[in-house]
Design an enzyme around this catalytic site. Sequence first.
Site, mmCIF file in Angstrom:
data_model
loop_
_atom_site.group_PDB
_atom_site.id
_atom_site.type_symbol
_atom_site.label_atom_id
_atom_site.label_comp_id
_atom_site.label_asym_id
_atom_site.label_seq_id
_atom_site.Cartn_x
_atom_site.Cartn_y
_atom_site.Cartn_z
ATOM 1 N N VAL A 7 43.974 48.915 57.987
ATOM 2 C CA VAL A 7 43.530 48.150 59.153
ATOM 3 C C VAL A 7 43.630 46.668 58.853
ATOM 4 O O VAL A 7 43.383 46.215 57.741
ATOM 5 C CB VAL A 7 42.098 48.532 59.607
ATOM 6 C CG1 VAL A 7 42.060 49.942 60.148
ATOM 7 C CG2 VAL A 7 41.097 48.386 58.494
ATOM 8 N N CYS A 8 44.052 45.930 59.869
ATOM 9 C CA CYS A 8 44.159 44.481 59.737
ATOM 10 C C CYS A 8 43.795 43.859 61.076
ATOM 11 O O CYS A 8 43.280 44.530 61.958
ATOM 12 C CB CYS A 8 45.546 44.067 59.265
ATOM 13 S SG CYS A 8 46.847 44.382 60.442
ATOM 14 N N ALA A 9 44.070 42.609 61.238
ATOM 15 C CA ALA A 9 43.686 41.899 62.457
ATOM 16 C C ALA A 9 44.423 42.433 63.681
ATOM 17 O O ALA A 9 43.818 42.719 64.705
ATOM 18 C CB ALA A 9 43.917 40.399 62.296
ATOM 19 N N GLY A 11 47.268 44.818 63.261
ATOM 20 C CA GLY A 11 48.011 46.030 62.939
ATOM 21 C C GLY A 11 49.485 45.785 62.670
ATOM 22 O O GLY A 11 50.234 46.711 62.421
ATOM 23 N N VAL A 39 41.672 46.699 63.470
ATOM 24 C CA VAL A 39 40.330 47.233 63.226
ATOM 25 C C VAL A 39 39.740 47.810 64.509
ATOM 26 O O VAL A 39 39.136 48.883 64.503
ATOM 27 C CB VAL A 39 39.387 46.152 62.650
ATOM 28 C CG1 VAL A 39 37.966 46.679 62.524
ATOM 29 C CG2 VAL A 39 39.873 45.680 61.296
#
Length: 104
Positions: A7-9, A11, A39
Amino acid sequence: MKTIMLVCAAGMSTSLLVTKMKAAADEAGDEVNIFALPVSEGVNRLAEVDCILLGPQVRFQKKQVEKALADAGLDKPVDVIDMKDYGMMNGKSVYAFAKKLMGE
């Protein structure tokens, strides 16, 4: 088959890392499903995965993910990807980290 979610800011920044992690898994002869999401979407898919890795840029949301897991009655490993490995897009190292978190 194990499933690993990054997960990141948004994707998107993790998509290259996902590709490199899949290559490392293939090299090791492992069948694994690896994907990336922001996320905001990832917290809705916690039941589907065996391990959650957060990009360094969203490390501050680790407690939110842990709370979502606890609220759902799920006990799954969640941790932040090493900043150096993330920056270098070291799929082999990040994949090894995920395996270690899953007790493999």
